[in-house]
Structures are given as C-alpha cells and as structure tokens.
Design a protein around this motif. Structure first.
Motif, PDB file in Angstrom:
ATOM      1  N   LYS A 241       0.831  -1.206   0.000  1.00 54.35           N
ATOM      2  CA  LYS A 241       0.000   0.000   0.000  1.00 54.35           C
ATOM      3  C   LYS A 241       0.865   1.254   0.000  1.00 54.35           C
ATOM      4  CE  LYS A 241      -3.561   2.418   2.684  1.00 54.35           C
ATOM      5  NZ  LYS A 241      -4.397   2.383   3.913  1.00 54.35           N
ATOM      6  N   ALA A 242       1.952   1.227   0.785  1.00 58.70           N
ATOM      7  CA  ALA A 242       2.841   2.390   0.858  1.00 58.70           C
ATOM      8  C   ALA A 242       3.532   2.643  -0.484  1.00 58.70           C
ATOM      9  CB  ALA A 242       3.883   2.180   1.954  1.00 58.70           C
ATOM     10  N   VAL A 243       3.977   1.574  -1.138  1.00 50.36           N
ATOM     11  CA  VAL A 243       4.642   1.723  -2.436  1.00 50.36           C
ATOM     12  C   VAL A 243       3.676   2.287  -3.464  1.00 50.36           C
ATOM     13  CG1 VAL A 243       5.708   0.439  -4.343  1.00 50.36           C
ATOM     14  CG2 VAL A 243       6.367  -0.055  -1.987  1.00 50.36           C
ATOM     15  N   ARG A 244       2.423   1.892  -3.393  1.00 48.66           N
ATOM     16  CA  ARG A 244       1.408   2.443  -4.303  1.00 48.66           C
ATOM     17  C   ARG A 244       1.121   3.908  -3.997  1.00 48.66           C
ATOM     18  NH1 ARG A 244      -1.870  -1.219  -7.081  1.00 48.66           N
ATOM     19  NH2 ARG A 244      -1.533  -3.422  -6.595  1.00 48.66           N
ATOM     20  N   GLN A 245       1.111   4.239  -2.711  1.00 46.37           N
ATOM     21  CA  GLN A 245       0.622   5.540  -2.269  1.00 46.37           C
ATOM     22  C   GLN A 245       1.675   6.644  -2.304  1.00 46.37           C
ATOM     23  OE1 GLN A 245      -1.160   5.333   1.610  1.00 46.37           O
ATOM     24  NE2 GLN A 245      -1.391   7.543   1.813  1.00 46.37           N
ATOM     25  N   TYR A 246       2.894   6.335  -1.830  1.00 43.80           N
ATOM     26  CA  TYR A 246       3.897   7.383  -1.644  1.00 43.80           C
ATOM     27  C   TYR A 246       4.805   7.514  -2.860  1.00 43.80           C
ATOM     28  CZ  TYR A 246       2.504   7.055   3.255  1.00 43.80           C
ATOM     29  OH  TYR A 246       1.785   7.040   4.430  1.00 43.80           O
ATOM     30  N   THR A 247       4.843   8.710  -3.419  1.00 41.81           N
ATOM     31  CA  THR A 247       5.738   8.985  -4.534  1.00 41.81           C
ATOM     32  C   THR A 247       6.944   9.806  -4.094  1.00 41.81           C
ATOM     33  OG1 THR A 247       4.425  10.949  -5.102  1.00 41.81           O
ATOM     34  CG2 THR A 247       3.883   8.877  -6.227  1.00 41.81           C
ATOM     35  N   ASP A 248       6.872  10.379  -2.892  1.00 43.09           N
ATOM     36  CA  ASP A 248       7.993  11.136  -2.353  1.00 43.09           C
ATOM     37  C   ASP A 248       9.018  10.175  -1.751  1.00 43.09           C
ATOM     38  OD1 ASP A 248       9.195  13.782  -1.336  1.00 43.09           O
ATOM     39  OD2 ASP A 248       9.009  12.592   0.502  1.00 43.09           O
ATOM     40  N   ALA A 249      10.289  10.369  -2.094  1.00 46.09           N
ATOM     41  CA  ALA A 249      11.345   9.444  -1.667  1.00 46.09           C
ATOM     42  C   ALA A 249      11.473   9.377  -0.147  1.00 46.09           C
ATOM     43  CB  ALA A 249      12.675   9.854  -2.286  1.00 46.09           C
ATOM     44  N   LYS A 250      11.358  10.517   0.518  1.00 39.76           N
ATOM     45  CA  LYS A 250      11.515  10.527   1.971  1.00 39.76           C
ATOM     46  C   LYS A 250      10.384   9.769   2.653  1.00 39.76           C
ATOM     47  CE  LYS A 250      14.253  14.756   2.365  1.00 39.76           C
ATOM     48  NZ  LYS A 250      14.324  16.132   2.936  1.00 39.76           N
ATOM     49  N   ALA A 251       9.194   9.844   2.097  1.00 46.66           N
ATOM     50  CA  ALA A 251       8.057   9.122   2.663  1.00 46.66           C
ATOM     51  C   ALA A 251       8.187   7.625   2.426  1.00 46.66           C
ATOM     52  CB  ALA A 251       6.752   9.641   2.065  1.00 46.66           C
ATOM     53  N   LEU A 252       8.795   7.245   1.308  1.00 38.64           N
ATOM     54  CA  LEU A 252       8.920   5.832   0.960  1.00 38.64           C
ATOM     55  C   LEU A 252      10.108   5.156   1.634  1.00 38.64           C
ATOM     56  CD1 LEU A 252       7.666   3.613  -0.780  1.00 38.64           C
ATOM     57  CD2 LEU A 252       9.128   4.368  -2.678  1.00 38.64           C
ATOM     58  N   ASP A 253      11.131   5.931   1.953  1.00 42.72           N
ATOM     59  CA  ASP A 253      12.376   5.360   2.484  1.00 42.72           C
ATOM     60  C   ASP A 253      12.191   4.443   3.702  1.00 42.72           C
ATOM     61  OD1 ASP A 253      15.396   5.315   2.488  1.00 42.72           O
ATOM     62  OD2 ASP A 253      15.045   6.158   4.480  1.00 42.72           O
ATOM     63  N   PRO A 254      11.350   4.792   4.696  1.00 47.46           N
ATOM     64  CA  PRO A 254      11.208   3.900   5.859  1.00 47.46           C
ATOM     65  C   PRO A 254      10.683   2.514   5.509  1.00 47.46           C
ATOM     66  CG  PRO A 254      10.285   6.073   6.330  1.00 47.46           C
ATOM     67  CD  PRO A 254      10.568   6.029   4.859  1.00 47.46           C
ATOM     68  N   TYR A 255      10.073   2.383   4.355  1.00 42.35           N
ATOM     69  CA  TYR A 255       9.471   1.091   4.001  1.00 42.35           C
ATOM     70  C   TYR A 255      10.486   0.089   3.454  1.00 42.35           C
ATOM     71  CZ  TYR A 255       5.041   3.059   5.233  1.00 42.35           C
ATOM     72  OH  TYR A 255       4.008   3.614   5.955  1.00 42.35           O
ATOM     73  N   LEU A 256      11.728   0.531   3.218  1.00 44.35           N
ATOM     74  CA  LEU A 256      12.796  -0.440   2.973  1.00 44.35           C
ATOM     75  C   LEU A 256      13.052  -1.243   4.238  1.00 44.35           C
ATOM     76  CD1 LEU A 256      13.575   1.955   0.762  1.00 44.35           C
ATOM     77  CD2 LEU A 256      15.715   0.692   0.707  1.00 44.35           C
ATOM     78  N   LYS A 257      13.249  -0.505   5.345  1.00 46.57           N
ATOM     79  CA  LYS A 257      13.485  -1.162   6.635  1.00 46.57           C
ATOM     80  C   LYS A 257      12.266  -1.973   7.047  1.00 46.57           C
ATOM     81  CE  LYS A 257      14.766  -0.176  11.431  1.00 46.57           C
ATOM     82  NZ  LYS A 257      15.124   0.906  12.400  1.00 46.57           N
ATOM     83  N   GLN A 258      11.075  -1.419   6.812  1.00 51.62           N
ATOM     84  CA  GLN A 258       9.847  -2.121   7.199  1.00 51.62           C
ATOM     85  C   GLN A 258       9.725  -3.454   6.478  1.00 51.62           C
ATOM     86  OE1 GLN A 258       6.903  -2.571   5.153  1.00 51.62           O
ATOM     87  NE2 GLN A 258       5.507  -3.279   6.755  1.00 51.62           N
ATOM     88  N   LEU A 259      10.057  -3.489   5.180  1.00 50.38           N
ATOM     89  CA  LEU A 259       9.944  -4.743   4.433  1.00 50.38           C
ATOM     90  C   LEU A 259      11.041  -5.724   4.840  1.00 50.38           C
ATOM     91  CD1 LEU A 259       8.540  -6.446   2.362  1.00 50.38           C
ATOM     92  CD2 LEU A 259       9.792  -5.264   0.547  1.00 50.38           C
ATOM     93  N   ALA A 260      12.245  -5.219   5.106  1.00 45.18           N
ATOM     94  CA  ALA A 260      13.318  -6.094   5.566  1.00 45.18           C
ATOM     95  C   ALA A 260      12.956  -6.744   6.902  1.00 45.18           C
ATOM     96  CB  ALA A 260      14.620  -5.311   5.694  1.00 45.18           C
TER      97      ALA A 260
END
Length: 303
Positions: free
Chosen positions: A265-284
């Motif tokens: 959902k986050a990858v679909r929703q967030y186009t700003d890099a700073k908003a998306l960055d935490p979801y690397l750690k979240q997925l790991a």
C-alpha cells in the motif's frame, strides 16, 4: 560516537543486516524441522553473511558515488563517499578487509560443516567467491551489473536460492526439490526490498544511467512487479506448507502477511522518496518476522 565512526556505521548500513540473515535462518529452521541442525553452521553462516552484506554495502556506497548514482539528485540517505566523509581510497581498503573476513569466515564454515570432502568443499568455495564477486561488482567496476538492471536476479539467487538451500545443505547434507518453495519466498521478498529502493531512487538512477527495473519499466509497472514479488512470496510459502503439512502451527507465518500488504500500500501511495524510504526497513524486518514465524511454526509442528 565520533563523526568518523558514525560515517563508517552509516556506510555499513546495519538496517540491511536483518534481510541478509533471513535466508540463513530460514535454511536453518528448515534443517531443524527435518531433524538435521548444527549450531556451528547457523553461527558461522550468519557471521559470513554479515561480512558479505557489509562488503556489498561498502561497495555500493563506493560504486554509486563513483558512477554518479549518489549525486545531489539522489533523494535517499546520503552516502559516505558522496558526502566526502570517507575517501574512495579508505573505502576500497575497507572493502578488501570485509572481503578477506568473509572469505576466512566462509572457509571455517565449510570446515565445521562439510570438512574436506573435496567436491562439496570446492563447490561451496566457488559459491562463496562468486558471492564476494557479486557483492563488489553490483555497482563497482567498469561494468557494474546493477546498472544493467540485473540486481533483482542476483538478490533472488543469493538471498533466496543460495542462502536458504546452501545453508540447509550445510546442516543436512542433502536437498529436496520442495525446499525450492521457501527459498523462493525468501528470494522474492529480498527482491522486493531492492525494488522499493529502486522505486525510491528512480529519478536519480535514470539521470545516472542506472537501468534498474523501475527505470526500465516505469513506476506504475514497478508497483505491479512489487505486487507480484510480495504476493508470490506468500503463495509459494503456502504451497510448501500444504505439501509438507503436519500441523496448523505451520500457518503461523500468516500473521506477518498484513505487514507485506502494508508495504504494498505504501509503495502504491507514496511517490515522495523521503516518505517511501522507511518502508525499505519495514519490508526487511517484515521478511525477518516472516522467517521467524515460519520457523517457529514448523518447529512447533515437529514436536
């Protein structure tokens, strides 16, 4: 912590280590499920993997800075060489040290697991040297394969098939085709983490000539690809459980599934890099939780 030490810790990227360890621990959990587990294997495989991952991270920092992907246009976390916090020469020296440590640790891992059985020893030694080469040449060298969009394949192979199946073999001394299913889950989730990274960096990568999958196919199709990776990981894990079913405990990993859909959902929703960055750690971390729940569930099922 001094600024110099902080720069080295940042370059080593500790947040990537849970993902690197996931495949090792998944292979070890599976070995325990089948009644063939060796503590020395999981310890030294984990140590070797940490060294390899640090080597990969240092090489990525160095390579992207040299090739221009970590330029001022990059919207993700600042890299040490790009920022001038670590010199290219010092980074190359650190890469050599990390490579030597991973090789020495890997050799000891082979000694405690397979001994000096020539064919097996040299096969795994070859895999280890290939892993070191892959870690270095992802973004470094004259023709880095990450810039050709081949990083996803490498991650799937080393964080999935090699990590899980290789670790299992070092425990058990045998392999079964059904183990390809959980190994595929690990590989797909790991490729998903890289895909989030590449979606985040799509603009800076395009400017640097880094032809990652999202750069090649565009953001919208990269989101569809992300859906395939995460949903595919769930499906093949379910297929393995149904194939090797013994107890409802084996479905314990399903508790982690909402976290994968949150990431999607986050990858679909967030186009700003700073908003998306935490979801690397979240997925790991979601992948690590998947592995722990999958492993614990299978251990409970085996008793």
């Amino acid at each position: 912590m001094s600024s110099s030490a902080s720069a080295w810790v940042s370059a080593a990227r500790p947040r990537t280590l849970p993902l690197a360890l996931s495949s090792i621990w998944l292979g070890s959990f599976l070995a325990a499920f089948y009644g063939t587990f060796n503590w020395e294997v999981v310890v030294w495989a984990s140590v070797t993997t940490v060294f390899l991952q640090v080597l990969s991270n240092l090489a990525n920092d160095y390579g992207d800075s040299i090739h221009g992907a970590d330029s001022a246009h990059r919207q993700g976390p600042q890299r040490a060489v790009q920022a001038g916090l670590i010199t290219p020469k010092a980074m190359r020296s650190a890469m050599i040290v990390a490579g030597i440590l991973s090789l020495c640790s890997g050799l000891y891992l082979l000694y405690v697991s397979v001994g000096f059985v020539k064919e097996v020893f040299f096969f795994f030694l070859g895999l280890g040297l290939l892993a070191i080469a892959a870690a270095i040449t992802y973004t470094s060298g004259s023709r880095p394969y990450g810039y050709a969009g081949l990083g996803d394949i490498s991650v799937f192979i080393f964080f999935g098939l090699v990590g899980v199946l290789g670790t299992f073999y070092l425990h058990a001394g045998w392999l079964g085709w059904e183990l390809l299913l959980p190994a595929t889950s690990s590989g797909l989730y790991s490729a998903g983490v890289l895909n989030v990274n590449n979606i985040r960096d799509i603009e800076s990568d395009r400017l640097a000539g880094k032809r990652s999958v999202p750069v090649r196919i565009g953001r919208q199709k990269a989101v569809y690809y992300h859906t395939f990776l995460l949903v595919g990981g769930i499906i093949v894990a379910l297929a393995y459980v149904l194939l090797e079913y013994q107890s409802p405990w084996q479905f314990l990993f399903m508790l982690s599934v909402p976290l994968f859909f949150r990431n999607l959902k986050a990858v679909r929703q967030y186009t700003d890099a700073k908003a998306l960055d935490p979801y690397l750690k979240q997925l790991a971390l979601s992948t690590l939780l998947f592995v722990l729940l999958f492993g614990i569930g299978h251990l409970l099922a085996s008793y």
